[in-house]
Design an enzyme around this catalytic site. Structure first.
Site, PDB file in Angstrom:
ATOM      1  N   CYS A  87     -14.948   9.311   7.708  1.00 50.91           N
ATOM      2  CA  CYS A  87     -13.593   8.985   7.229  1.00 50.91           C
ATOM      3  C   CYS A  87     -12.726   8.424   8.356  1.00 50.91           C
ATOM      4  CB  CYS A  87     -12.935  10.244   6.670  1.00 50.91           C
ATOM      5  SG  CYS A  87     -11.264   9.945   6.071  1.00 50.91           S
ATOM      6  N   ASP A  88     -12.042   7.314   8.077  1.00 51.33           N
ATOM      7  CA  ASP A  88     -11.163   6.719   9.091  1.00 51.33           C
ATOM      8  C   ASP A  88      -9.687   7.029   8.824  1.00 51.33           C
ATOM      9  OD1 ASP A  88     -10.799   5.108   6.906  1.00 51.33           O
ATOM     10  OD2 ASP A  88     -11.522   3.265   7.834  1.00 51.33           O
ATOM     11  N   THR A  89      -9.433   7.939   7.870  1.00 53.16           N
ATOM     12  CA  THR A  89      -8.041   8.348   7.619  1.00 53.16           C
ATOM     13  C   THR A  89      -7.949   9.879   7.599  1.00 53.16           C
ATOM     14  OG1 THR A  89      -8.401   8.126   5.228  1.00 53.16           O
ATOM     15  CG2 THR A  89      -7.344   6.257   6.357  1.00 53.16           C
ATOM     16  N   CYS A 106      -6.732  15.252   1.110  1.00 51.85           N
ATOM     17  CA  CYS A 106      -8.104  14.958   0.713  1.00 51.85           C
ATOM     18  C   CYS A 106      -8.982  16.135   1.117  1.00 51.85           C
ATOM     19  CB  CYS A 106      -8.636  13.679   1.351  1.00 51.85           C
ATOM     20  SG  CYS A 106     -10.275  13.266   0.684  1.00 51.85           S
ATOM     21  N   HIS A 125      -9.678  -6.063   7.651  1.00 45.82           N
ATOM     22  CA  HIS A 125      -8.442  -5.682   8.362  1.00 45.82           C
ATOM     23  C   HIS A 125      -8.764  -5.116   9.742  1.00 45.82           C
ATOM     24  CE1 HIS A 125      -9.937  -2.395   5.938  1.00 45.82           C
ATOM     25  NE2 HIS A 125      -9.274  -1.530   6.640  1.00 45.82           N
ATOM     26  N   GLU A 157      -7.493   3.267  -5.456  1.00 48.05           N
ATOM     27  CA  GLU A 157      -8.720   3.449  -4.681  1.00 48.05           C
ATOM     28  C   GLU A 157      -9.027   4.935  -4.642  1.00 48.05           C
ATOM     29  OE1 GLU A 157      -8.191   1.522  -0.890  1.00 48.05           O
ATOM     30  OE2 GLU A 157      -8.263  -0.468  -1.816  1.00 48.05           O
ATOM     31  N   PHE A 166       0.836  -1.214   0.000  1.00 50.12           N
ATOM     32  CA  PHE A 166       0.000   0.000   0.000  1.00 50.12           C
ATOM     33  C   PHE A 166       0.869   1.262   0.000  1.00 50.12           C
ATOM     34  CE2 PHE A 166      -2.680  -3.302   1.600  1.00 50.12           C
ATOM     35  CZ  PHE A 166      -3.963  -2.978   1.205  1.00 50.12           C
ATOM     36  N   CYS A 198     -15.581  13.395   4.041  1.00 49.45           N
ATOM     37  CA  CYS A 198     -16.577  12.418   4.514  1.00 49.45           C
ATOM     38  C   CYS A 198     -16.591  12.394   6.040  1.00 49.45           C
ATOM     39  CB  CYS A 198     -16.240  11.028   3.991  1.00 49.45           C
ATOM     40  SG  CYS A 198     -16.039  10.967   2.207  1.00 49.45           S
TER      41      CYS A 198
HETATM   42 FE1  SF4 Z   1     -11.260  11.521   1.669  1.00 51.51          FE
HETATM   43 FE2  SF4 Z   1     -11.721  10.072   3.848  1.00 51.51          FE
HETATM   44 FE3  SF4 Z   1     -13.712  10.519   2.102  1.00 51.51          FE
HETATM   45 FE4  SF4 Z   1     -11.669   8.886   1.446  1.00 51.51          FE
HETATM   46  S1  SF4 Z   1     -13.210   8.538   3.071  1.00 51.51           S
HETATM   47  S2  SF4 Z   1     -12.592  10.494   0.169  1.00 51.51           S
HETATM   48  S3  SF4 Z   1      -9.940   9.915   2.509  1.00 51.51           S
HETATM   49  S4  SF4 Z   1     -12.653  12.064   3.356  1.00 51.51           S
END
Ligand code: SF4
Length: 205
Positions: free
Chosen positions: A42-44, A35, A199, A106, A29, A39
């Site tokens: 969002c988990d990142t 970004c 995961h 992705e 990865f 969202c």
């Molecule tokens: Fe961006 Fe998180 Fe939405 Fe993915 S899930 S598009 S990283 S805000």
């Protein structure tokens, strides 16, 4: 943004693909920074500010991917953040030159496609619809489901994909309501499959 030979990176790691069509397979990865899609689930979120993450040379990233290939990785996943906020051509060129593994992407699809990919996973967001070209191009449509509007959105998105596109719904992590909605949807629609974030169950990256 990235210049020609370097790109901001949150992390690189060799693990199993945890979700989607290729879940359970050995993968390397490359998580890119940046970004602006926003969202709520969002988990990142740590990946959002590009400036918080150092740039890495694309050839150095390709070298890491080659080492992961030697250790058993079956493909490379470019993820984020939103990878297509960057021009991905230099990175995929570098991977093609020295690594030779299939390259997966992705993306939420809010930007135009750049780079060369063997597999595109499109995970579109209701509040920021994707580029039409990515809907037509994607190999896998993976829609995150939180509520009934997301299920309707999944149907609308699928209408614009090709008949060869794999269709998946993925419940938001840790929401029983979302799980019930996703399971109900798949039971009623034989083209669709359930995607789980394995995961997280396994507590691996
Ligand atoms: Fe961006 Fe998180 Fe939405 Fe993915 S899930 S598009 S990283 S805000």
């Amino acid at each position: 943004m990235s210049d020609a030979g370097s790109i901001p990176v949150v992390e690189t790691f060799h693990s199993l693909q945890g979700e989607g069509h290729h879940y359970g397979r050995s993968a390397f990865f490359i998580r890119l920074a940046g970004c602006n899609v926003g969202c709520t689930w969002c988990d990142t979120k740590h990946s959002w500010p590009m400036a918080n993450h150092a740039k890495q040379d694309v050839d150095a990233l390709a070298l890491q991917a080659t080492q992961a290939k030697d250790a058993g990785a079956a493909f490379v996943v470019i993820t984020g953040g939103e990878p297509l906020h960057h021009n991905l051509q230099p990175l995929t060129d570098a991977l093609d030159r020295s690594c030779g593994l299939p390259i997966h992407l992705e993306t939420s699809g809010v930007d135009q496609l750049s780079g060369r990919f063997d597999w595109v996973t499109l995970s579109p967001k209701r509040h920021r619809p994707p580029q039409q070209a990515l809907l037509s191009r994607c190999d896998e449509l993976k829609v995150v489901v939180l509520d009934t509007d997301d299920v309707s959105f999944a149907h609308a998105m699928a209408n614009d994909t090709s008949t060869a596109t794999h269709l998946l719904v993925q419940p938001v992590w840790d929401s029983e309501t979302a799980q019930e909605l996703a399971i109900h949807h798949v039971k009623q629609h034989p083209r669709w499959r359930l995607s789980l974030q394995n995961h997280k169950f396994l507590q691996i990256r």
